[in-house]
Design a protein around this motif. Structure first.
Motif, PDB file in Angstrom:
ATOM      1  N   LEU A 222      93.599  18.537  59.613  1.00  0.00           N
ATOM      2  CA  LEU A 222      92.312  18.263  60.251  1.00  0.00           C
ATOM      3  C   LEU A 222      92.039  19.245  61.380  1.00  0.00           C
ATOM      4  O   LEU A 222      90.891  19.679  61.573  1.00  0.00           O
ATOM      5  N   GLU A 223      93.071  19.596  62.124  1.00  0.00           N
ATOM      6  CA  GLU A 223      92.885  20.546  63.229  1.00  0.00           C
ATOM      7  C   GLU A 223      92.501  21.923  62.697  1.00  0.00           C
ATOM      8  O   GLU A 223      91.597  22.582  63.231  1.00  0.00           O
ATOM      9  N   HIS A 224      93.205  22.357  61.646  1.00  0.00           N
ATOM     10  CA  HIS A 224      92.878  23.650  61.033  1.00  0.00           C
ATOM     11  C   HIS A 224      91.455  23.650  60.484  1.00  0.00           C
ATOM     12  O   HIS A 224      90.727  24.648  60.588  1.00  0.00           O
ATOM     13  N   LEU A 225      91.051  22.525  59.926  1.00  0.00           N
ATOM     14  CA  LEU A 225      89.710  22.395  59.368  1.00  0.00           C
ATOM     15  C   LEU A 225      88.653  22.509  60.459  1.00  0.00           C
ATOM     16  O   LEU A 225      87.630  23.203  60.290  1.00  0.00           O
ATOM     17  N   ALA A 226      88.879  21.836  61.598  1.00  0.00           N
ATOM     18  CA  ALA A 226      87.911  21.874  62.693  1.00  0.00           C
ATOM     19  C   ALA A 226      87.821  23.245  63.329  1.00  0.00           C
ATOM     20  O   ALA A 226      86.786  23.605  63.906  1.00  0.00           O
ATOM     21  N   GLU A 227      88.881  24.046  63.212  1.00  0.00           N
ATOM     22  CA  GLU A 227      88.884  25.396  63.787  1.00  0.00           C
ATOM     23  C   GLU A 227      88.258  26.430  62.866  1.00  0.00           C
ATOM     24  O   GLU A 227      88.223  27.618  63.199  1.00  0.00           O
ATOM     25  N   GLY A 228      87.786  26.001  61.698  1.00  0.00           N
ATOM     26  CA  GLY A 228      87.141  26.928  60.770  1.00  0.00           C
ATOM     27  C   GLY A 228      88.064  27.495  59.723  1.00  0.00           C
ATOM     28  O   GLY A 228      87.682  28.424  59.001  1.00  0.00           O
ATOM     29  N   GLY A 229      89.278  26.954  59.596  1.00  0.00           N
ATOM     30  CA  GLY A 229      90.223  27.447  58.608  1.00  0.00           C
ATOM     31  C   GLY A 229      89.955  26.890  57.224  1.00  0.00           C
ATOM     32  O   GLY A 229      89.027  26.107  57.001  1.00  0.00           O
TER      33      GLY A 229
ATOM     34  N   ARG B 105      82.344  19.621  59.707  1.00  0.00           N
ATOM     35  CA  ARG B 105      81.053  19.818  60.356  1.00  0.00           C
ATOM     36  C   ARG B 105      81.208  20.278  61.798  1.00  0.00           C
ATOM     37  O   ARG B 105      80.334  20.961  62.336  1.00  0.00           O
ATOM     38  N   VAL B 106      82.323  19.911  62.433  1.00  0.00           N
ATOM     39  CA  VAL B 106      82.574  20.378  63.804  1.00  0.00           C
ATOM     40  C   VAL B 106      82.635  21.901  63.844  1.00  0.00           C
ATOM     41  O   VAL B 106      82.184  22.533  64.803  1.00  0.00           O
ATOM     42  N   SER B 107      83.166  22.501  62.793  1.00  0.00           N
ATOM     43  CA  SER B 107      83.254  23.965  62.737  1.00  0.00           C
ATOM     44  C   SER B 107      81.942  24.607  62.312  1.00  0.00           C
ATOM     45  O   SER B 107      81.875  25.838  62.162  1.00  0.00           O
ATOM     46  N   GLY B 108      80.889  23.797  62.100  1.00  0.00           N
ATOM     47  CA  GLY B 108      79.587  24.331  61.712  1.00  0.00           C
ATOM     48  C   GLY B 108      79.444  24.598  60.232  1.00  0.00           C
ATOM     49  O   GLY B 108      78.453  25.219  59.809  1.00  0.00           O
ATOM     50  N   ARG B 109      80.385  24.124  59.431  1.00  0.00           N
ATOM     51  CA  ARG B 109      80.335  24.374  57.992  1.00  0.00           C
ATOM     52  C   ARG B 109      79.964  23.105  57.231  1.00  0.00           C
ATOM     53  O   ARG B 109      79.993  22.003  57.761  1.00  0.00           O
TER      54      ARG B 109
ATOM     55  N   LEU C 287      79.594  26.537  52.944  1.00  0.00           N
ATOM     56  CA  LEU C 287      80.543  25.545  52.452  1.00  0.00           C
ATOM     57  C   LEU C 287      81.920  25.782  53.072  1.00  0.00           C
ATOM     58  O   LEU C 287      82.483  26.878  52.964  1.00  0.00           O
ATOM     59  N   GLY C 288      82.450  24.746  53.707  1.00  0.00           N
ATOM     60  CA  GLY C 288      83.759  24.866  54.344  1.00  0.00           C
ATOM     61  C   GLY C 288      84.812  23.950  53.778  1.00  0.00           C
ATOM     62  O   GLY C 288      86.009  24.148  54.025  1.00  0.00           O
ATOM     63  N   LEU C 289      84.405  22.917  53.014  1.00  0.00           N
ATOM     64  CA  LEU C 289      85.371  21.940  52.508  1.00  0.00           C
ATOM     65  C   LEU C 289      84.868  21.354  51.195  1.00  0.00           C
ATOM     66  O   LEU C 289      83.703  20.956  51.093  1.00  0.00           O
ATOM     67  N   VAL C 290      85.748  21.314  50.194  1.00  0.00           N
ATOM     68  CA  VAL C 290      85.468  20.585  48.955  1.00  0.00           C
ATOM     69  C   VAL C 290      86.510  19.485  48.823  1.00  0.00           C
ATOM     70  O   VAL C 290      87.693  19.696  49.072  1.00  0.00           O
ATOM     71  N   VAL C 291      86.033  18.294  48.463  1.00  0.00           N
ATOM     72  CA  VAL C 291      86.902  17.121  48.361  1.00  0.00           C
ATOM     73  C   VAL C 291      86.691  16.482  46.999  1.00  0.00           C
ATOM     74  O   VAL C 291      85.557  16.394  46.517  1.00  0.00           O
ATOM     75  N   MET C 292      87.778  16.042  46.390  1.00  0.00           N
ATOM     76  CA  MET C 292      87.684  15.245  45.168  1.00  0.00           C
ATOM     77  C   MET C 292      88.577  14.031  45.324  1.00  0.00           C
ATOM     78  O   MET C 292      89.750  14.146  45.685  1.00  0.00           O
ATOM     79  N   TRP C 293      88.002  12.872  45.053  1.00  0.00           N
ATOM     80  CA  TRP C 293      88.769  11.636  45.090  1.00  0.00           C
ATOM     81  C   TRP C 293      89.093  11.190  43.668  1.00  0.00           C
ATOM     82  O   TRP C 293      88.227  11.186  42.800  1.00  0.00           O
ATOM     83  N   ASP C 294      90.366  10.852  43.432  1.00  0.00           N
ATOM     84  CA  ASP C 294      90.844  10.352  42.147  1.00  0.00           C
ATOM     85  C   ASP C 294      90.572  11.364  41.042  1.00  0.00           C
ATOM     86  O   ASP C 294      89.838  11.099  40.083  1.00  0.00           O
TER      87      ASP C 294
END
Length: 686
Positions: A186-193, A219-223, A292-299
């Motif tokens: 989560l920290e890496h994600l918020a930093e734009g990684g 979204r915190v990273s603007g993405r 786009l900064g994150l793609v998520v898939m559940w199940d």
């Protein structure tokens, strides 16, 4: 009005229709001449257009002349009408160029349908990669990526949206508590990684809230973020969580069953940047999310993520390809872990996020009860009944049964031979307690059934369905309300007032505070079936139901305590099961360790296809084998030619070569107008 006059009017109608059609044709020809005579655009007068023609040999951009009047509107990404093979067809402009390799005269664009650039460069490249990956036509993939235009929605005024809600790292850390390695992700994600993780959800945790917090960190990273879930119930649950975390106007919902207006409105909201978060089913995998900064898939093991139309892409592969192309983060989550996700962890492409054993032991307890002689062969043994009775004092209880209906299968009472319909050989079933046995395929009622093996007339029920199970639970626990969920009667959610919920796999409604206990019945059903993913699917269903239990709840499975699959549930070790399954796949040369494709069609067509395809030297050809005919065997179904299937297998690093070979074969067959064959790369079901 006289009959003669009426007859005269009727005689005039065909001539009137022909006159109208002729007038339209003349106007179209006049418009074409006007376009041809019009001067071309001064800068980049050539438009390369992907036409909506799903023929493999025509799967490439075609050059058209851009008239000066369309210079400003015919931009890359817009919809256009062009003349192709003597008729007007739709297309997308993918590029403007200064010249063309075509020696002859170029046809002009007929018109620009809309100035909206609906095909973004990122999605245009993604569709090309997906088509190449699955040996399909770009036109078929574009239909999945870009919804049909809805003119009224496109012209509507844009509604201003409220600012997003504040999201803190404290709230995210609190929601993800108990999941090891979640904090750095989560920290890496918020930093734009762009971290990549395979996530195993803690039992009893609200997965929708955890996904919403991960989206908020992006979204915190603007993405932006894109989330794919199996069905509309999951979409609703995730939407409720996003309402609380980021705000109700900060995301768009994109599903195939929304209707033209709502679907196109959600698509435009993402395209125009009004929202940077899109959630939905598999159709949302191509959504044009900005930055786009994150793609998520559940199940990701749910077969609803697999597209049933050509070229049959899996939404997971679409998202992983998109992550590679756009350099964004990946989060594949579920109550269990698929073999494909385990392969990503094994190769180091992604890192695991999972609860520790100590946390799981505190969260849930799983027991297995055998329905053996000690329990008199009872379907619900005494220890399981005692667990349910005690749990009902604390909250609702979920009972999972793997079959729907009342009694979906019947057998001979004497010799246990399955009871079949005399008309179509379909299985006999009972739809309710008062109805006689009827065929599950053709519906014929059989009042005088007799076993073809021993001649007996008695019937027994080797498998009980959801409705019969609910009836039994009502008799076992009088005074308690029993609700049934499955088929066309799926319950969305239940509260504390629910007593017993009997549900089929995938139809289990979440409880407001979780279930006090979960009972898994007939765990032997589905085991050992000769299918590639049968064991994985059974385990996924168990874990999905068991994960709905509240903290410190109980899970009881009725089955064989010595089963390795049930023991993985007892230890709550889906990663261990996925690792063992992957080892078996590797030793058997099955996906995901190899790349596999199937060619299905009539025997002569498949043989011709194999003669035309140039396979890599290391390719294995397995088959042909007859394709099992299910629906065609049922009474009343039209007769169709028998089909065969050939399996092609190559090492994983040769997968792109196999896809290219199959695509070249499809182009050649299309150009020669040979009988069609169905090509599927890495089919979900084998």
């Amino acid at each position: 009005m006289s009959e003669t006059h009426e007859a005269g009017q009727l005689d005039m109608l065909p001539g009137l229709r022909a006159s109208v059609a002729g007038g339209r044709a003349r106007r179209g020809e006049a418009e074409m001449r006007r376009r041809s005579e019009e001067a071309p655009a001064e800068v980049d007068p050539v438009a390369r257009v992907l036409v909506d023609v799903p023929l493999a040999h025509l799967d490439r951009p075609f050059d058209y002349l851009v008239p000066a009047s369309m210079d400003a509107s015919a931009r890359p990404g817009v919809r256009v009408k062009v003349r192709f093979a003597g008729q007007d067809v739709d297309g997308f402009v993918v590029e403007r160029a200064a010249g063309s390799d075509h020696d002859g005269r170029l046809s002009p664009l007929r018109r620009v349908v809309s100035p909206e650039q609906v095909l973004t460069p990122e999605v245009e490249r993604l569709t090309a990669l997906v088509a190449a990956r699955y040996a399909g036509a770009r036109a078929d993939v574009l239909r999945l990526a870009v919804p049909p235009r809805h003119a009224t929605t496109e012209k509507a005024e844009r509604v201003p949206r409220t600012p997003p809600l504040d999201s803190t790292s404290v709230a995210a850390a609190s929601a993800w508590a108990g999941h090891e390695a979640a904090g750095p992700f989560l920290e890496h994600l918020a930093e734009g990684g762009a971290p990549r993780a395979v996530w195993q959800c803690l039992p009893g945790a609200d997965w929708a809230l955890l996904v919403a917090q991960a989206v908020a960190r992006a979204r915190v990273s603007g993405r932006g973020a894109l989330v794919c879930v199996p069905d509309h119930r999951d979409v609703a649950r995730l939407g409720a969580a996003l309402d609380d975390v980021v705000g109700p106007e900060q995301y768009a919902v994109l599903t195939a069953d929304q209707g033209p207006a709502k679907r196109y409105a959600a698509f435009l909201a993402a395209l125009r940047g009004d929202v940077q978060v899109v959630i939905g089913t598999r159709s949302a995998a191509f959504a044009p999310v900005r930055d786009l900064g994150l793609v998520v898939m559940w199940d990701d093991g749910d077969d609803l993520h697999c597209e049933p139309r050509a070229p049959y892409p899996h939404a997971r592969e679409v998202l992983l390809t998109r992550a590679e192309v756009q350099g964004c983060a990946v989060l594949l989550g579920g109550a269990t872990r698929t073999v494909e996700a385990e392969y990503l962890v094994r190769t180091g492409w992604a890192h695991p996020i999972a609860p520790s054993r100590a946390v799981v032991r505190e969260q849930v307890r799983v027991d297995v009860v055998a329905n053996d002689e000690r329990n008199r062969g009872a379907r619900v043994p005494g220890p399981a009944m005692g667990m349910v009775r005690r749990a009902l004092d604390e909250g609702p209880v979920l009972v999972q049964t793997p079959r729907s209906g009342y009694v979906p299968h019947l057998a001979c009472e004497r010799c246990r031979t399955p009871a079949r319909c005399g008309a179509c050989r379909g299985p006999l079933q009972l739809t309710d307690p008062a109805s006689p046995p009827s065929c599950g395929w053709c519906g014929v009622v059989d009042h005088q059934w007799r076993c073809s093996t021993c001649g007996a007339q008695g019937l027994r029920a080797p498998v009980l369905g959801r409705d019969r199970t609910a009836e039994e639970m009502g008799r076992m626990f009088p005074g308690h309300t029993v609700r049934s969920s499955g088929g066309d009667r799926i319950i969305a959610a239940v509260g504390e007032d629910a007593d017993i919920v009997v549900a089929t796999p995938g139809a289990e409604p979440p409880a407001s505070r979780g279930y006090a206990a979960v009972l898994l019945l007939d765990t032997w059903l589905g085991l050992g079936r000769p299918e590639l993913r049968s064991d994985e699917e059974v385990v996924r269903r168990w874990f999905n139901a068991a994960s709905l239990v509240r903290p410190h709840g109980r899970v009881v499975a009725v089955g064989d305590p010595g089963s390795a699959m049930l023991q993985s549930l007892v230890r709550w070790d889906p990663a261990g099961f996925a690792a063992r399954e992957l080892e078996e796949r590797v030793s058997a040369h099955l996906p995901p360790a190899v790349r596999m494709a199937t060619v299905t069609g009539e025997a002569d067509a498949v043989e011709e296809a194999l003669a035309l395809v140039t396979l890599p030297d290391v390719a294995e050809v397995l088959g042909p084998v007859p394709v099992e005919r299910r629906a065609q065997d049922r009474a009343g179904a039209p007769e169709e030619p028998d089909e065969v299937r050939v399996v092609l297998r190559v090492p994983r690093h040769q997968g792109s070569v196999l896809s290219e070979s199959l695509l070249a074969m499809q182009r050649l067959r299309s150009a020669r107008r040979l009988a069609a064959v169905r090509v599927q790369v890495d089919p979900h079901v084998l």
